[in-house]
Design an enzyme around this catalytic site. Structure first.
Site, short mmCIF file in Angstrom:
data_model
loop_
_atom_site.label_atom_id
_atom_site.label_comp_id
_atom_site.label_asym_id
_atom_site.label_seq_id
_atom_site.Cartn_x
_atom_site.Cartn_y
_atom_site.Cartn_z
N HIS A 194 0.83 -1.21 0.00
CA HIS A 194 0.00 0.00 0.00
C HIS A 194 0.87 1.26 0.00
O HIS A 194 0.56 2.24 0.66
CB HIS A 194 -0.99 0.00 1.17
CG HIS A 194 -0.39 -0.10 2.55
ND1 HIS A 194 -0.99 -0.83 3.56
CD2 HIS A 194 0.73 0.43 3.09
CE1 HIS A 194 -0.28 -0.71 4.66
NE2 HIS A 194 0.77 0.04 4.40
N HIS A 213 -1.43 4.74 9.94
CA HIS A 213 -0.13 5.42 9.99
C HIS A 213 -0.26 6.72 10.79
O HIS A 213 0.04 7.80 10.29
CB HIS A 213 0.39 5.69 8.58
CG HIS A 213 0.56 4.46 7.75
ND1 HIS A 213 -0.51 3.82 7.13
CD2 HIS A 213 1.66 3.74 7.43
CE1 HIS A 213 -0.06 2.76 6.46
NE2 HIS A 213 1.24 2.69 6.63
N HIS A 266 10.88 -3.55 3.20
CA HIS A 266 11.29 -2.14 3.11
C HIS A 266 11.66 -1.61 4.48
O HIS A 266 11.17 -2.07 5.50
CB HIS A 266 10.21 -1.27 2.46
CG HIS A 266 8.91 -1.15 3.20
ND1 HIS A 266 8.10 -2.23 3.49
CD2 HIS A 266 8.25 -0.06 3.68
CE1 HIS A 266 7.00 -1.81 4.11
NE2 HIS A 266 7.08 -0.50 4.25
N GLU A 310 4.87 -5.54 8.32
CA GLU A 310 3.52 -5.36 7.79
C GLU A 310 2.98 -6.62 7.12
O GLU A 310 1.76 -6.81 7.03
CB GLU A 310 3.50 -4.20 6.77
CG GLU A 310 3.68 -2.84 7.39
CD GLU A 310 3.66 -1.72 6.35
OE1 GLU A 310 3.63 -0.55 6.75
OE2 GLU A 310 3.69 -2.02 5.13
#
Length: 282
Positions: A12, A61, A195, A242
């Protein structure tokens, strides 16, 4: 009865929302990323594949939650949710409309199944939820189905284990299959892949690890559900955790689902982009 007909997982990355919002889909940088979603856009538009409801697993977030309130699992049960302003104005995307009766049923079923869900009746939803919808549905005036937001804490330690997420997926499946209305339900997992956004390892991408993870979504759920947090951190960077959210989707589908489509691309921003469409085993 309601039934799960597909599971979809995708990164995302906020930049992918920016590219769509600014109509840069054909720019050389973006085009190969979005090309990997064209199959899914065509597939999901067919009447037999179009969901009535999506249980969309994502992480907030710091738009709806902050250090004052950190639910491990939170399910949205209100009628609507507004796109969040993440510092540059809300994304120009439709209001998220929920099937509140269905969401309350899932919440009740999971709680009685001994999962302590936090019930949310007011929250804004950020790119973690809206970018996957844009990748699959483009820029419609209204999203073509109802969306149940299910937020998972993967931002602040301790996040839930992969095994706990997988078992929550199984509980969600039991909840869905006990709902008496006939609904075509998708379960989506979002976030990842490898990441890291800060520190000396910023920009870390581990394509080999990511590809094996994608392989095992249809081959080896036992391995995936038992990956420890330290492996995610070491092999996939600080944000790779995630991917435990994909395991909620995997648990909901059950063992040995069939992979219908798969896409992997690096980089998007400084992130590996992964995407897969799965069909439950009959």
């Amino acid at each position: 009865m309601a039934r799960i007909t597909a599971g979809i997982a995708t990164s995302h990355v906020p930049l992918l929302g920016v590219g769509i919002d600014q109509k840069k889909m054909d720019d050389p940088y973006f085009k190969p990323i979005y090309a990997g979603y064209e199959w899914t856009k065509d597939w999901i538009a067919k009447p037999e594949n179009k969901p009535d409801v999506i249980v969309l697993v994502y992480n907030d977030h710091a738009s709806a939650f902050d250090m004052n309130l950190i639910p491990t699992f939170a399910i949205g049960c209100a009628d609507t949710f507004t796109p969040a302003d993440e510092g540059w104005g809300p994304r120009p995307v439709p209001l998220v409309k929920n099937d509140a009766d269905f969401a309350w049923h899932v919440a009740q079923s999971c709680i009685l199944d001994e999962f302590d869900m936090t019930i949310i009746n007011k929250m804004n939803v950020d790119h973690g939820l809206t970018v996957p919808l844009s990748l699959m549905f483009g820029q419609p005036d209204a999203w073509p189905c109802k969306i149940v937001p299910l937020a998972v804490n993967v931002v602040t330690y301790p996040p839930p284990t992969g095994n706990r997420c997988y078992n929550l997926g199984k509980a969600i499946r039991r909840a869905i299959e006990s709902y008496e209305e006939e609904l075509n339900v998708h379960v989506w997992g979002t976030g990842g892949m490898s990441h890291q956004l800060q520190g000396p390892r910023a920009g870390l991408i581990n394509a080999e690890w990511d590809q094996r993870f994608l392989d095992d979504l249809s081959k080896d759920h036992e391995r995936l559900r038992n990956i420890p947090h330290i492996e995610y951190l070491r092999e996939t960077g600080s944000e790779g955790i995630e991917m435990v959210m994909w395991l909620i989707m995997a648990g909901a589908l059950g063992a040995s689902p069939k992979a219908l489509h798969r896409h992997y691309h690096v980089p998007a921003s400084n992130t590996a982009v992964g995407h897969i469409v799965l069909e439950p085993a009959s």
